[in-house]
Design a protein around this motif. Structure first.
Motif, PDB file in Angstrom:
ATOM      1  N   PRO A  96       3.902  11.408 -14.707  1.00  0.00           N
ATOM      2  CA  PRO A  96       3.581  12.485 -13.767  1.00  0.00           C
ATOM      3  C   PRO A  96       2.154  12.398 -13.224  1.00  0.00           C
ATOM      4  CG  PRO A  96       4.777  13.363 -15.636  1.00  0.00           C
ATOM      5  CD  PRO A  96       4.422  11.952 -15.981  1.00  0.00           C
ATOM      6  N   GLU A  97       1.215  11.879 -14.050  1.00  0.00           N
ATOM      7  CA  GLU A  97      -0.161  11.728 -13.578  1.00  0.00           C
ATOM      8  C   GLU A  97      -0.253  10.620 -12.535  1.00  0.00           C
ATOM      9  OE1 GLU A  97      -2.965  13.008 -17.281  1.00  0.00           O
ATOM     10  OE2 GLU A  97      -1.785  11.175 -17.531  1.00  0.00           O
ATOM     11  N   THR A  98       0.451   9.510 -12.770  1.00  0.00           N
ATOM     12  CA  THR A  98       0.457   8.429 -11.787  1.00  0.00           C
ATOM     13  C   THR A  98       1.060   8.901 -10.479  1.00  0.00           C
ATOM     14  OG1 THR A  98       0.650   6.762 -13.534  1.00  0.00           O
ATOM     15  CG2 THR A  98       1.221   6.076 -11.307  1.00  0.00           C
ATOM     16  N   VAL A  99       2.168   9.629 -10.563  1.00  0.00           N
ATOM     17  CA  VAL A  99       2.818  10.150  -9.351  1.00  0.00           C
ATOM     18  C   VAL A  99       1.874  11.089  -8.615  1.00  0.00           C
ATOM     19  CG1 VAL A  99       4.692  11.605  -8.497  1.00  0.00           C
ATOM     20  CG2 VAL A  99       5.155   9.856 -10.232  1.00  0.00           C
ATOM     21  N   ARG A 100       1.189  11.956  -9.373  1.00  0.00           N
ATOM     22  CA  ARG A 100       0.245  12.900  -8.755  1.00  0.00           C
ATOM     23  C   ARG A 100      -0.882  12.150  -8.042  1.00  0.00           C
ATOM     24  NH1 ARG A 100      -1.401  15.737 -13.131  1.00  0.00           N
ATOM     25  NH2 ARG A 100      -3.607  15.138 -13.206  1.00  0.00           N
ATOM     26  N   LEU A 101      -1.365  11.082  -8.677  1.00  0.00           N
ATOM     27  CA  LEU A 101      -2.444  10.310  -8.077  1.00  0.00           C
ATOM     28  C   LEU A 101      -1.974   9.582  -6.825  1.00  0.00           C
ATOM     29  CD1 LEU A 101      -5.267   9.075  -8.057  1.00  0.00           C
ATOM     30  CD2 LEU A 101      -4.440   7.339  -9.661  1.00  0.00           C
ATOM     31  N   LEU A 102      -0.826   8.922  -6.892  1.00  0.00           N
ATOM     32  CA  LEU A 102      -0.335   8.188  -5.728  1.00  0.00           C
ATOM     33  C   LEU A 102       0.024   9.129  -4.591  1.00  0.00           C
ATOM     34  CD1 LEU A 102       1.828   5.459  -7.514  1.00  0.00           C
ATOM     35  CD2 LEU A 102      -0.450   5.202  -6.498  1.00  0.00           C
ATOM     36  N   ASP A 103       0.541  10.320  -4.930  1.00  0.00           N
ATOM     37  CA  ASP A 103       0.790  11.325  -3.886  1.00  0.00           C
ATOM     38  C   ASP A 103      -0.518  11.748  -3.233  1.00  0.00           C
ATOM     39  OD1 ASP A 103       3.507  11.295  -4.286  1.00  0.00           O
ATOM     40  OD2 ASP A 103       3.563  13.132  -5.491  1.00  0.00           O
ATOM     41  N   ALA A 104      -1.583  11.852  -4.042  1.00  0.00           N
ATOM     42  CA  ALA A 104      -2.888  12.229  -3.501  1.00  0.00           C
ATOM     43  C   ALA A 104      -3.438  11.129  -2.602  1.00  0.00           C
ATOM     44  CB  ALA A 104      -3.863  12.520  -4.641  1.00  0.00           C
ATOM     45  N   ALA A 130       6.934   0.724 -10.222  1.00  0.00           N
ATOM     46  CA  ALA A 130       6.373  -0.586 -10.576  1.00  0.00           C
ATOM     47  C   ALA A 130       4.866  -0.500 -10.748  1.00  0.00           C
ATOM     48  CB  ALA A 130       6.732  -1.609  -9.504  1.00  0.00           C
ATOM     49  N   VAL A 131       4.197   0.282  -9.885  1.00  0.00           N
ATOM     50  CA  VAL A 131       2.746   0.448 -10.009  1.00  0.00           C
ATOM     51  C   VAL A 131       2.406   1.151 -11.322  1.00  0.00           C
ATOM     52  CG1 VAL A 131       0.726   1.609  -9.037  1.00  0.00           C
ATOM     53  CG2 VAL A 131       2.324   0.401  -7.534  1.00  0.00           C
ATOM     54  N   HIS A 132       3.153   2.179 -11.681  1.00  0.00           N
ATOM     55  CA  HIS A 132       2.902   2.883 -12.946  1.00  0.00           C
ATOM     56  C   HIS A 132       3.048   1.932 -14.138  1.00  0.00           C
ATOM     57  CE1 HIS A 132       2.857   5.919 -16.048  1.00  0.00           C
ATOM     58  NE2 HIS A 132       4.037   5.508 -16.475  1.00  0.00           N
ATOM     59  N   ALA A 133       4.098   1.113 -14.126  1.00  0.00           N
ATOM     60  CA  ALA A 133       4.309   0.174 -15.233  1.00  0.00           C
ATOM     61  C   ALA A 133       3.157  -0.816 -15.336  1.00  0.00           C
ATOM     62  CB  ALA A 133       5.632  -0.556 -15.043  1.00  0.00           C
ATOM     63  N   ARG A 134       2.668  -1.286 -14.214  1.00  0.00           N
ATOM     64  CA  ARG A 134       1.561  -2.242 -14.224  1.00  0.00           C
ATOM     65  C   ARG A 134       0.262  -1.572 -14.664  1.00  0.00           C
ATOM     66  NH1 ARG A 134       1.464  -5.666  -8.807  1.00  0.00           N
ATOM     67  NH2 ARG A 134      -0.096  -6.820 -10.046  1.00  0.00           N
ATOM     68  N   LEU A 135       0.057  -0.323 -14.255  1.00  0.00           N
ATOM     69  CA  LEU A 135      -1.128   0.408 -14.715  1.00  0.00           C
ATOM     70  C   LEU A 135      -1.112   0.566 -16.231  1.00  0.00           C
ATOM     71  CD1 LEU A 135      -1.464   3.241 -12.032  1.00  0.00           C
ATOM     72  CD2 LEU A 135      -3.174   1.489 -12.536  1.00  0.00           C
ATOM     73  N   ARG A 136       0.031   0.902 -16.780  1.00  0.00           N
ATOM     74  CA  ARG A 136       0.147   1.123 -18.222  1.00  0.00           C
ATOM     75  C   ARG A 136      -0.109  -0.162 -19.016  1.00  0.00           C
ATOM     76  NH1 ARG A 136       0.591   5.645 -21.320  1.00  0.00           N
ATOM     77  NH2 ARG A 136       2.135   4.570 -22.582  1.00  0.00           N
ATOM     78  N   ARG A 137       0.173  -1.298 -18.410  1.00  0.00           N
ATOM     79  CA  ARG A 137      -0.041  -2.568 -19.117  1.00  0.00           C
ATOM     80  C   ARG A 137      -1.495  -3.004 -19.095  1.00  0.00           C
ATOM     81  NH1 ARG A 137       4.990  -4.007 -16.577  1.00  0.00           N
ATOM     82  NH2 ARG A 137       3.894  -5.154 -14.928  1.00  0.00           N
ATOM     83  N   ARG A 138      -2.289  -2.364 -18.278  1.00  0.00           N
ATOM     84  CA  ARG A 138      -3.695  -2.759 -18.177  1.00  0.00           C
ATOM     85  C   ARG A 138      -4.562  -1.938 -19.125  1.00  0.00           C
ATOM     86  NH1 ARG A 138      -5.176  -4.707 -12.156  1.00  0.00           N
ATOM     87  NH2 ARG A 138      -3.202  -5.758 -11.682  1.00  0.00           N
ATOM     88  N   ARG A 139      -5.699  -2.508 -19.452  1.00  0.00           N
ATOM     89  CA  ARG A 139      -6.662  -1.794 -20.290  1.00  0.00           C
ATOM     90  C   ARG A 139      -7.988  -1.774 -19.534  1.00  0.00           C
ATOM     91  NH1 ARG A 139      -4.956  -0.920 -25.332  1.00  0.00           N
ATOM     92  NH2 ARG A 139      -7.094  -0.668 -26.111  1.00  0.00           N
ATOM     93  N   ASP A 154       0.837  -1.195   0.000  1.00  0.00           N
ATOM     94  CA  ASP A 154       0.000   0.000   0.000  1.00  0.00           C
ATOM     95  C   ASP A 154       0.873   1.248   0.000  1.00  0.00           C
ATOM     96  OD1 ASP A 154       0.337   1.144   2.832  1.00  0.00           O
ATOM     97  OD2 ASP A 154      -0.222  -0.933   3.263  1.00  0.00           O
ATOM     98  N   PRO A 155       0.313   2.403  -0.332  1.00  0.00           N
ATOM     99  CA  PRO A 155       1.119   3.624  -0.484  1.00  0.00           C
ATOM    100  C   PRO A 155       1.811   4.117   0.783  1.00  0.00           C
ATOM    101  CG  PRO A 155      -0.955   3.843  -1.654  1.00  0.00           C
ATOM    102  CD  PRO A 155      -1.066   2.608  -0.820  1.00  0.00           C
ATOM    103  N   LEU A 156       1.417   3.642   1.953  1.00  0.00           N
ATOM    104  CA  LEU A 156       2.077   4.048   3.191  1.00  0.00           C
ATOM    105  C   LEU A 156       3.221   3.111   3.573  1.00  0.00           C
ATOM    106  CD1 LEU A 156      -0.942   5.143   5.437  1.00  0.00           C
ATOM    107  CD2 LEU A 156       0.416   6.504   3.834  1.00  0.00           C
ATOM    108  N   ASP A 157       3.364   2.019   2.846  1.00  0.00           N
ATOM    109  CA  ASP A 157       4.405   1.030   3.112  1.00  0.00           C
ATOM    110  C   ASP A 157       5.756   1.581   2.662  1.00  0.00           C
ATOM    111  OD1 ASP A 157       6.147  -1.238   3.016  1.00  0.00           O
ATOM    112  OD2 ASP A 157       4.422  -2.570   2.763  1.00  0.00           O
ATOM    113  N   PRO A 158       6.790   1.547   3.515  1.00  0.00           N
ATOM    114  CA  PRO A 158       8.108   2.040   3.103  1.00  0.00           C
ATOM    115  C   PRO A 158       8.661   1.340   1.864  1.00  0.00           C
ATOM    116  CG  PRO A 158       8.037   1.713   5.474  1.00  0.00           C
ATOM    117  CD  PRO A 158       6.778   1.123   4.927  1.00  0.00           C
ATOM    118  N   ALA A 159       8.230   0.105   1.591  1.00  0.00           N
ATOM    119  CA  ALA A 159       8.721  -0.640   0.432  1.00  0.00           C
ATOM    120  C   ALA A 159       7.837  -0.458  -0.801  1.00  0.00           C
ATOM    121  CB  ALA A 159       8.838  -2.129   0.774  1.00  0.00           C
ATOM    122  N   PHE A 160       6.867   0.432  -0.747  1.00  0.00           N
ATOM    123  CA  PHE A 160       5.980   0.675  -1.888  1.00  0.00           C
ATOM    124  C   PHE A 160       6.787   1.217  -3.069  1.00  0.00           C
ATOM    125  CE2 PHE A 160       3.025   3.442  -4.267  1.00  0.00           C
ATOM    126  CZ  PHE A 160       2.032   2.532  -4.561  1.00  0.00           C
TER     127      PHE A 160
END
Length: 313
Positions: A224-232, A173-182, A163-169
């Motif tokens: 940058p959109e993925t980063v903005r979303l995960l930061d949110a 890798a999440v962005h790459a997996r999002l991009r591979r999905r439809r 999860d996004p609060l996990d130090p090992a998040f």
């Protein structure tokens, strides 16, 4: 359902009051709350008695307490707790009357000035406890938030993403997996194998903060959109933590029985027909709308979360 911040509030309470203490006795008052423990309630109680709570760890909405013996050897199993829809972990004095829906009681070794029971209370009995073997994490990092270094996770929680609060998040890798999905963005956010701990409330709040529509195709996201979303996502969860969680129901409480008040600060979820706060600040009078999504509701601002032409509903 309690979401990640609510479970994290509980984890922090357990870490403060329970970690390092011995379970002197375990009592199963309702076998339904340990139904996932295949060896049965008597075995569950026997195995817990004498165990020392080594840690309080969380990944997504999964909370577990790694257990050691008196010899202090590395834990081999954990008490895995799922709160379900109404589960509560309460730290109580032994002399306090039992709660109406008390299901499991753990009597803890004495500690001066600290209550000596950990109680699992569950009105609707969708949650429960189980003793689960610990297995190595896939990435060799500690199992979750609160782990003191061992790269172990309960077998029943090994399939879910960090999860996004996990130090090992790993945001890349999440962005790459999002991009591979439809698929649509909110549908992906709710997939616990991709990112754990994001439920309906916090997905709507994070999407509003990131100015992204819930049906945005994931394969069109720029980094940058993925980063903005995960930061949110991280920001809204941290704000909810500071408020003790989001409590629409008296069932969602911390280990002291107190409710959170983040619901007062929600910007999108549950605000259909009310002014978008951001639009109001920018001189527009846009109202939040409620839309159907996967047999539930999504809330967004039509002005700052515009529907994409290639939306995936």
């Amino acid at each position: 359902m309690p979401e990640l911040p609510e479970v994290e509030v509980v984890r922090r309470g357990v870490a403060r009051w329970v970690v390092g203490r011995t379970v002197e006795e375990a009592q199963v008052l309702d076998p339904r709350s340990v139904r996932r423990h295949e060896a049965g309630p008597a075995h569950f109680a026997h195995e817990l008695s004498g165990a020392v709570v080594a840690d309080a760890v969380r990944r997504g909405k999964f909370l577990w307490l790694p257990l050691t013996g008196a010899d202090g050897a590395d834990p081999q199993e954990a008490l895995l707790v799922h709160l379900g829809m109404s589960g509560q972990l309460l730290v109580q004095d032994a002399g306090r009357p039992d709660e109406k829906h008390l299901r499991v009681r753990l009597r803890l070794g004495p500690r001066p000035g600290v209550p000596d029971e950990l109680r699992f209370v569950d009105q609707r009995i969708f949650g429960g406890m189980v003793l689960d073997p610990l297995v190595p994490t896939a990435d060799a990092a500690p199992g979750g938030l609160g782990a003191t270094g061992l790269p172990l996770v309960p077998a029943r929680a090994a399939h879910i993403g960090r999860d996004p609060l996990d130090p090992a998040f790993d945001a890349d890798a999440v962005h790459a997996r999002l991009r591979r999905r439809r698929t649509g963005l909110k549908r992906a956010l709710l997939d616990q194998s991709l990112v754990s701990g994001i439920g309906n409330i916090y997905a709507d709040e994070a999407l509003w903060r990131a100015r992204l529509h819930w049906a945005r195709p994931t394969d069109t996201l720029r980094r940058p959109e993925t980063v903005r979303l995960l930061d949110a996502v991280r920001a809204v969860m941290e704000q909810a933590l500071a408020a003790g969680g989001t409590s629409f129901d008296s069932l969602y409480v911390n280990v002291n029985g107190e409710s959170g008040w983040f619901a007062r600060s929600l910007d999108a979820y549950g605000r259909a027909g009310r002014a978008c706060r951001r639009c109001a600040e920018e001189g527009r009078g846009t109202l939040i709308v409620r839309e159907q999504f996967m047999n539930r509701s999504s809330y967004r601002c039509p002005a700052c979360q515009r529907t994409p032409r290639n939306a995936r509903f």
